[in-house]
Enzyme design. Structure first.
Site, PDB file in Angstrom:
ATOM      1  N   GLU A   1     -10.846   9.585   3.919  1.00  0.00           N
ATOM      2  CA  GLU A   1      -9.451   9.863   4.277  1.00  0.00           C
ATOM      3  C   GLU A   1      -9.076  11.303   3.931  1.00  0.00           C
ATOM      4  O   GLU A   1      -8.370  11.970   4.674  1.00  0.00           O
ATOM      5  CB  GLU A   1      -8.543   8.866   3.542  1.00  0.00           C
ATOM      6  CG  GLU A   1      -7.177   8.717   4.154  1.00  0.00           C
ATOM      7  CD  GLU A   1      -6.459   7.471   3.646  1.00  0.00           C
ATOM      8  OE1 GLU A   1      -7.115   6.580   3.075  1.00  0.00           O
ATOM      9  OE2 GLU A   1      -5.239   7.409   3.826  1.00  0.00           O
TER      10      GLU A   1
ATOM     11  N   GLU B   1     -10.667  13.502   6.412  1.00  0.00           N
ATOM     12  CA  GLU B   1      -9.912  13.397   7.664  1.00  0.00           C
ATOM     13  C   GLU B   1      -8.666  14.284   7.611  1.00  0.00           C
ATOM     14  O   GLU B   1      -8.355  14.994   8.567  1.00  0.00           O
ATOM     15  CB  GLU B   1      -9.527  11.937   7.906  1.00  0.00           C
ATOM     16  CG  GLU B   1      -8.888  11.688   9.263  1.00  0.00           C
ATOM     17  CD  GLU B   1      -8.400  10.250   9.428  1.00  0.00           C
ATOM     18  OE1 GLU B   1      -8.607   9.431   8.502  1.00  0.00           O
ATOM     19  OE2 GLU B   1      -7.794   9.963  10.481  1.00  0.00           O
TER      20      GLU B   1
ATOM     21  N   CYS C   1      -4.592   1.831   4.055  1.00  0.00           N
ATOM     22  CA  CYS C   1      -5.293   0.804   3.265  1.00  0.00           C
ATOM     23  C   CYS C   1      -4.495  -0.469   3.081  1.00  0.00           C
ATOM     24  O   CYS C   1      -5.021  -1.456   2.585  1.00  0.00           O
ATOM     25  CB  CYS C   1      -5.749   1.327   1.916  1.00  0.00           C
ATOM     26  SG  CYS C   1      -4.947   2.782   1.374  1.00  0.00           S
TER      27      CYS C   1
ATOM     28  N   SER D   1      -4.274   7.288   9.399  1.00  0.00           N
ATOM     29  CA  SER D   1      -5.668   7.604   9.150  1.00  0.00           C
ATOM     30  C   SER D   1      -6.499   6.539   9.852  1.00  0.00           C
ATOM     31  O   SER D   1      -6.127   5.367   9.893  1.00  0.00           O
ATOM     32  CB  SER D   1      -5.935   7.557   7.647  1.00  0.00           C
ATOM     33  OG  SER D   1      -7.316   7.399   7.421  1.00  0.00           O
TER      34      SER D   1
ATOM     35  N   LYS E   1      -4.679  -9.297   3.528  1.00  0.00           N
ATOM     36  CA  LYS E   1      -6.111  -9.032   3.603  1.00  0.00           C
ATOM     37  C   LYS E   1      -6.847 -10.156   4.329  1.00  0.00           C
ATOM     38  O   LYS E   1      -7.921  -9.961   4.874  1.00  0.00           O
ATOM     39  CB  LYS E   1      -6.689  -8.864   2.196  1.00  0.00           C
ATOM     40  CG  LYS E   1      -6.221  -7.610   1.487  1.00  0.00           C
ATOM     41  CD  LYS E   1      -7.003  -6.392   1.944  1.00  0.00           C
ATOM     42  CE  LYS E   1      -6.478  -5.120   1.317  1.00  0.00           C
ATOM     43  NZ  LYS E   1      -6.938  -3.922   2.031  1.00  0.00           N
TER      44      LYS E   1
ATOM     45  N   GLU F   1      -6.451  -9.314   7.811  1.00  0.00           N
ATOM     46  CA  GLU F   1      -7.230  -8.101   8.099  1.00  0.00           C
ATOM     47  C   GLU F   1      -8.710  -8.419   8.323  1.00  0.00           C
ATOM     48  O   GLU F   1      -9.314  -7.935   9.279  1.00  0.00           O
ATOM     49  CB  GLU F   1      -7.083  -7.109   6.938  1.00  0.00           C
ATOM     50  CG  GLU F   1      -7.742  -5.761   7.208  1.00  0.00           C
ATOM     51  CD  GLU F   1      -7.755  -4.858   5.979  1.00  0.00           C
ATOM     52  OE1 GLU F   1      -7.750  -5.378   4.853  1.00  0.00           O
ATOM     53  OE2 GLU F   1      -7.775  -3.634   6.160  1.00  0.00           O
TER      54      GLU F   1
ATOM     55  N   GLU G   1     -11.738  -6.475  15.396  1.00  0.00           N
ATOM     56  CA  GLU G   1     -12.448  -5.192  15.356  1.00  0.00           C
ATOM     57  C   GLU G   1     -13.216  -4.992  14.047  1.00  0.00           C
ATOM     58  O   GLU G   1     -13.952  -4.020  13.908  1.00  0.00           O
ATOM     59  CB  GLU G   1     -11.487  -4.024  15.624  1.00  0.00           C
ATOM     60  CG  GLU G   1     -10.296  -3.877  14.708  1.00  0.00           C
ATOM     61  CD  GLU G   1      -9.068  -4.683  15.134  1.00  0.00           C
ATOM     62  OE1 GLU G   1      -9.219  -5.697  15.841  1.00  0.00           O
ATOM     63  OE2 GLU G   1      -7.954  -4.303  14.734  1.00  0.00           O
TER      64      GLU G   1
ATOM     65  N   CYS H   1       0.084  -2.556  -4.579  1.00  0.00           N
ATOM     66  CA  CYS H   1      -0.785  -3.744  -4.581  1.00  0.00           C
ATOM     67  C   CYS H   1      -0.579  -4.640  -5.800  1.00  0.00           C
ATOM     68  O   CYS H   1      -0.778  -5.850  -5.713  1.00  0.00           O
ATOM     69  CB  CYS H   1      -2.240  -3.316  -4.513  1.00  0.00           C
ATOM     70  SG  CYS H   1      -2.577  -2.364  -3.032  1.00  0.00           S
TER      71      CYS H   1
END
Lengths: 624, 157, 390
Positions: free
Chosen positions: A308, A311, A335, A355, A394, A397, A402, A551
């Site tokens: 990241e 990037e 994230c 990102s 999560k 996710e 993908e 988190c």
């Protein structure tokens, strides 16, 4: 400590009383209140409930929650105020003049017992067959009031189907007591708007738009509603049976990665004070349960920072060196899967600002089923990856179509802190009593990724790494200013001047790197609206976490939650991080190792793009 | 729903937000207009109203389901609402209810297959001195008897 | 439309140009006149109107609102319909006067959806008022500007509760607010707001015309003036009556030519059931308080059926947000169904009466607080009759 905010959406009556000067006397001046015959002095505007709690007088509550605007609907906290014919709710009643309160009178006791009896009459099921057994606010009250029979009967047939459509959140409305904490969480705290009270009278139900399954409406899976539900009406979608089955299968190599936040929270499930570290005891527990390898998500957090951060630098280079004005800045972190789904629904035209990095969980999954499998010489087909996360999103996710870049499902199961605690209990282990043990290699060394768990952590890690990469020196933290962001309550801003940079990065000389940090999607909304208005032109990097507090306050963390509890969990993470020798991700030996052995082209190149980066879906707000 | 229908509805709702304002306070007047014109507030209409007032669709849904004169499902062009509250009840509501069900050949809560009539109960409509009473859309009919009901329904046929 | 007893409000001779009179005096004096008249809210709760206006007047805010509560949903009430239909001037000008008194710029008439047929007529009336400069900018040449908007309800009884009404005006579900804060300080959109019943505005109009002293000659010392009663049920002449406060139930029964009366429900579904033995009680805030509904039951009526009807009403019309009202009313109704099925002990009914007493004090708003009233009063007086018939 983070401050709870009340958005404009909360109806006037749900907002705390604003004490105006002249209206009720000087702000901050004290007023006397007599509670059960004893006089106390409290600041004007203090609610009766607050006054009682400050003075150790217990008042039961159900719909009240520290994080949320007021509702005053369950009525369990009623008290008697001299001169009033009816019993006001102590949670909503601001003390503005001298009043006499009774919290234990016959009327009060009887009314509370009646309210409790009424709630129990419509509360489906029995406590012993309920996952909130032992941690249910309704059950606690029933015990407190010595309930030993159903005064007004007890519902024996289901009225609602359990909604299991979502990968993340399961809704059982037959357990719902209509306290509306979830509604206030979803609409006011998170500004997502998946849940609202619908119908009226005895038909009133908390439902989604058109009563659709949760999976079919705009829900970001943040699970904040679960954390605030007093009963078992909301829970995370629990995969532990399948995980047990994998563990029991001798053919399968079951790998678990553990994130910092569950480690900071799981002690609470075993009676420890919030902020008790369990990291290395947990490793022991996981091995005793039968996991074949226990890995540290901090490794992939560092990996995320490498990717990241690179990037970001590449975007800056494109803009400053190549003069490409189509570069999307600021770059937003990616994230937090709740945040990703939020932006996909609410700001689908801004996905290019994100990102392209996968979250640490998903990066690790892809690495485990490729590099790790290769290193350990295991057939990736026989690997099951479990991620212990503080997060309900999560789960969604890891099921995104993908997320299969390793050629397999990168992460098989997302497990929450609560579910992990349940597995440990089921295995007959008492976590606090276990010995410490280390993480498994080859990813056992921790860099700066530990602090990902708290809001601002990703930004700080990225900053450490980027600054060191560009200048060759550690971040001059004494020069770093992290300030409340002007104009947006709940959003912080930071900047650092890049000076004496290394020759490779000369185009960044004199650039004042500016960051923004927001947690909770209501705050994310403020940032996104500002972006849409073109007001973030001088910002380079924005960290967004879907959950209030980051988190450590995730939707998979132990219940209850409060600003104080989240603060203690965050302190633990920062304290542990302070003890670490390595503070920059690129100095982490495990990171060096993977870029030497596997991702040999370096960050943001072909292989890492294939395995560690992803793309997003324009979901929008419409439902067919 | 056809795209052209959706577009027409969007324009209609945009016009309503122009005349009533695009604040949350305009929600009920807008819903009432859509209900009046279309006989219900469709899924799409709810989402468009939410978009234009900058609120969540589920909030619109919460409001629509709260008020008994608003509905998410299509209803008949004529809504017959028979008062079920005390004085009308004592004055012979039951006989009127039977007559209505038999004449329209539907039960309460149902709509005739030709989408002409929807039959519902409602609470006190303030015609207690002249009960039993009912509303057909906005029109009031009082001192009902079974034969009077038949006459009234004929007029609408 | 049978208006059967005329006294003060219904006496056309008392309708004068109160608007002009009010606007040419100081707002403070208008409030004082209302205070001195002893006028109490005609919706049933009986809060002193002058005090309400004074509180709103002294609240600091750049906007204030006047709301006329025309969500007349109480079973057995229809006097507001008649006032709106035939005494429109009193209501609308009463609102303008109230606005002037508290310093408001805008008023809402919250008209129940069931009365939609009055909407066009009322809208035209407002147009006419604007033409005559009795509404709008610089009313009657003064510095005072005020306008009225009609908003419709959509079939929710609870919106007659003032804070639920305000929520509804704001585009929310009609769920009552916590109090404090009270609407006079924090009402519509957070601004000071007075919500008064249709009849209250009409009476205010007459008080301004005739003076507090003249008005308070009617009624009792604690309940001055007259009350409009909507009388229905078992009698020969149902309709709207205007009687002075202090009139006994038996006098009312004579007026409407009721015979063989067993009981009278005063105050609608949320009111109390008065048995024959207590017909000497009076309609007054200090005795039997009512928003105007009087329902008469003769000897042939089954009080269980009556009570079931009331409780079904509350189960449907509760907003559903607070526990005592949402579930409590269901439990009371279930108890009645048990009696009907001969499956209920007397002690369980006593348990429910006890529950009703908790609902009266622990519910969030007036609806929940008054919904057990018919259960408690009918069981108190007719328990034996109800049980002996099964």
């Amino acid at each position: 400590m983070e401050k709870t905010q009340h958005t404009h959406r909360a109806p006037v009556s749900h907002q705390p009383l604003v004490v105006e000067k002249g209206n009720l006397g000087e702000i901050g001046s004290l007023v006397e209140v007599e509670i059960n015959g004893i006089p106390y002095k409290v600041p004007i505007g203090t609610t009766i409930l607050e006054a009682c709690r400050q003075n150790n007088i217990h008042i039961p509550t159900l719909c009240y929650h520290e994080d949320l605007c007021l509702a005053g609907v369950c009525r369990i906290c009623v008290v008697e105020v001299e001169g009033m014919k009816v019993l006001p709710t102590s949670c909503t009643f601001p003390i503005t003049n001298r009043i006499k309160v009774r919290t234990t009178s016959e009327k009060v006791r009887k009314a509370r017992r009646h309210i409790l009896d009424l709630l129990l009459s419509e509360h489906y099921g029995e406590c012993y067959s309920c996952h909130r057994n032992g941690n249910c606010e309704l059950q606690t009250l029933a015990k407190e009031y010595g309930v030993d029979f159903y005064r007004f009967g007890h519902i024996t047939e289901r009225r609602h189907k359990v909604d299991k459509s979502s990968y993340s959140v399961i809704r059982d409305m037959d357990k719902c007591i209509l306290c509306k904490r979830c509604v206030r969480t979803c609409i006011d705290l998170q500004e997502v708007g998946a849940l609202e009270a619908t119908q009226r009278g005895d038909m009133t139900t908390i439902s989604t738009f058109l009563d659709k399954p949760l999976a079919d409406v705009i829900c970001i899976n943040c699970g904040q509603c679960i954390n605030r539900c007093p009963t078992a009406a909301l829970k995370a979608n629990d995969p532990s049976d399948e995980i047990w089955a994998a563990i029991d299968d001798p053919e399968m190599h079951v790998v678990i990665q553990t994130a910092p936040s569950p480690r900071s929270g799981i002690g609470e499930e075993f009676g420890c004070e919030p902020g008790t570290s369990m990291t290395y005891k947990l490793n022991t527990a996981l091995r005793m349960i039968g996991f074949d390898a226990v890995l540290d998500t901090n490794f992939s957090a560092d990996l995320t920072i490498m990717e990241e951060g690179t990037e970001l630098l590449l975007r800056l280079k494109k803009l400053l060196v190549e003069g490409d004005s189509s570069v999307k800045l600021p770059q937003f972190t990616s994230c937090s899967p709740g945040w990703i789904k939020y932006i996909e629904h609410f700001y689908p035209d801004f996905l290019d600002y994100l990102s392209s990095c996968k979250s640490p969980q998903q990066m690790f999954g892809a690495v485990i089923k490729t590099f790790y499998a290769q290193e350990r010489n295991i057939d990736p087909n026989k690997i099951v990856t479990v991620a212990l996360m503080p997060c309900s999103a999560k789960k969604f996710e890891c099921n995104r179509p993908e997320m299969t870049d390793s050629g397999f499902k990168d992460v098989d199961y997302g497990l929450t802190t609560r579910e992990m605690a349940q597995m440990i209990r089921e295995a007959g282990l008492h976590l606090p009593e276990l010995q410490n043990s280390a993480f498994d290699e080859p990813f056992g060394d921790t860099g700066s990724g530990l602090i990902f768990g708290a809001t601002g952590g990703v930004m700080e890690s990225a900053l450490r790494t980027a600054y060191a990469l560009v200048t060759g020196r550690p971040v001059p933290f004494e020069n770093l200013q992290i300030l409340p962001c002007r104009g947006f309550e709940g959003v912080r801003e930071a900047s650092v001047l890049l000076e004496n940079v290394l020759p490779d990065w000369s185009f960044l000389e004199g650039v004042n790197l500016k960051f923004m940090i927001a947690h909770g999607t209501a705050n994310a909304k403020k940032v996104m609206d500002a972006l849409a208005r073109g007001e973030l032109k001088d910002i380079h990097f924005v960290e967004i976490m879907a959950c209030p507090g980051g988190c450590i306050g995730g939707g998979g963390q132990p219940i209850p939650t409060s600003p104080e509890i989240r603060q203690k969990r965050a302190e633990l993470i920062y304290n542990e991080a302070a003890d670490l020798e390595i503070n920059e991700s690129f100095r982490n030996p495990s990171i060096k190792y993977i870029y030497e052995k596997f991702l040999t082209e370096g960050p943001c190149r072909h292989l890492s793009h294939k395995l560690l980066h992803t793309h997003y879906v324009k979901r929008g707000k419409y439902i067919d | 729903m056809l795209v052209s229908e959706k577009n027409a509805l969007t324009i209609e709702i945009e016009d309503l937000t122009k005349s009533f304002g695009d604040q949350r306070e305009s929600l009920l007047p807008i819903l009432q207009e859509i209900q009046l014109k279309h006989g219900h507030i469709s899924d799409f209409a709810q989402q468009e109203i939410a978009r234009l007032l900058d609120i969540h669709p589920v909030e619109v849904y919460g409001v629509v389901t709260f008020y008994s004169f608003l509905s998410t499902e299509p209803k008949g062009r004529l809504i017959v609402r028979l008062c079920q509250t005390i004085t009308c009840d004592l004055a012979g509501k039951e006989a009127i209810a039977n007559t209505l069900e038999k004449e329209l050949q539907i039960k309460f809560g149902e709509t005739t297959p030709d989408k002409k009539f929807t039959l519902e109960y409602c609470n006190c409509i303030g015609m207690c001195d002249q009960g039993p009473a009912m509303l057909i859309n906005e029109q009031v009919f009082t001192k009902l008897t079974p034969s009077k009901v038949i006459e009234i329904l004929k007029k609408f046929n | 439309m049978p208006i059967l007893n005329k006294l003060v409000i219904f006496d056309e001779n008392n309708i004068e140009d109160s608007l002009k009179k009010a606007i040419s005096s100081e707002p403070q004096d208008v409030v004082m006149e209302i205070r001195e008249s002893g006028l109490k809210g005609r919706g049933g709760a009986g809060f002193p109107t002058g005090t309400k206006w004074l509180l709103a007047r002294s609240a600091h805010a750049d906007k204030k609102f006047v709301v006329c509560n025309a969500d007349e949903g109480e079973p057995g009430t229809f006097k507001d319909r008649i006032l709106l239909d035939e005494y429109t001037k009193l209501v609308f000008e009463g609102m303008v006067i109230a606005g002037y008194a508290i310093g408001a710029q805008k008023g809402f008439l919250y008209l129940r959806g069931e009365y939609r047929y009055l909407f066009d007529k009322l809208t035209k009336y407002l147009e006419q008022m604007r033409k005559e400069n009795r509404l709008g900018n610089n009313i009657l040449g003064s510095n005072y500007s005020f306008d009225i908007e009609i908003r419709l309800g959509s079939g929710a009884y609870v919106c007659g509760e003032e804070s639920a009404l305000i929520e509804s005006l704001e585009g929310h579900r009609g769920e009552a607010r916590n109090r404090p804060p009270y609407p006079v300080n924090t009402g519509y959109l957070g601004y000071p707001t007075i919500v008064n019943n249709v009849e209250t505005f009409a009476v205010a109009h007459i008080i301004v015309a005739k003076g507090a002293e003249w008005y308070s000659k009617y009624g009792t010392s604690k309940s001055t003036g007259t009350k409009l009663l909507s009388i229905s049920g078992d009698c020969k002449k149902p309709g709207v009556y205007e009687v002075p406060f202090g009139t006994t139930i038996s006098d009312i029964l004579k007026l409407v030519e009721a015979e063989n009366t067993k009981a009278v429900q005063v105050g609608g579904a949320s009111g109390f059931c008065i048995p024959k033995a207590e017909f000497d009680r009076t309609v007054a805030f200090e005795d039997v308080s009512t928003g105007g509904s009087v329902i008469i039951f003769n000897e042939t009526r089954d009080m269980l059926q009556v009570l079931e009807n009331f409780m079904e009403f509350f189960v449907e019309e509760s907003c559903g947000q607070c526990t005592p009202c949402r579930i409590g009313n269901v439990k009371l109704l279930e108890g009645l169904m048990k009696i009907r099925n001969n499956d209920c002990s007397l002690s369980y009914i006593h348990e429910l009466v006890d529950l009703g007493r908790s609902m009266q004090i622990a519910s969030k708003c007036g609806l929940g607080q008054s919904s057990p009233n018919p259960f408690i009063s009918i069981m108190e007086h007719f328990e034996n009759e109800i049980f002996s018939q099964r």
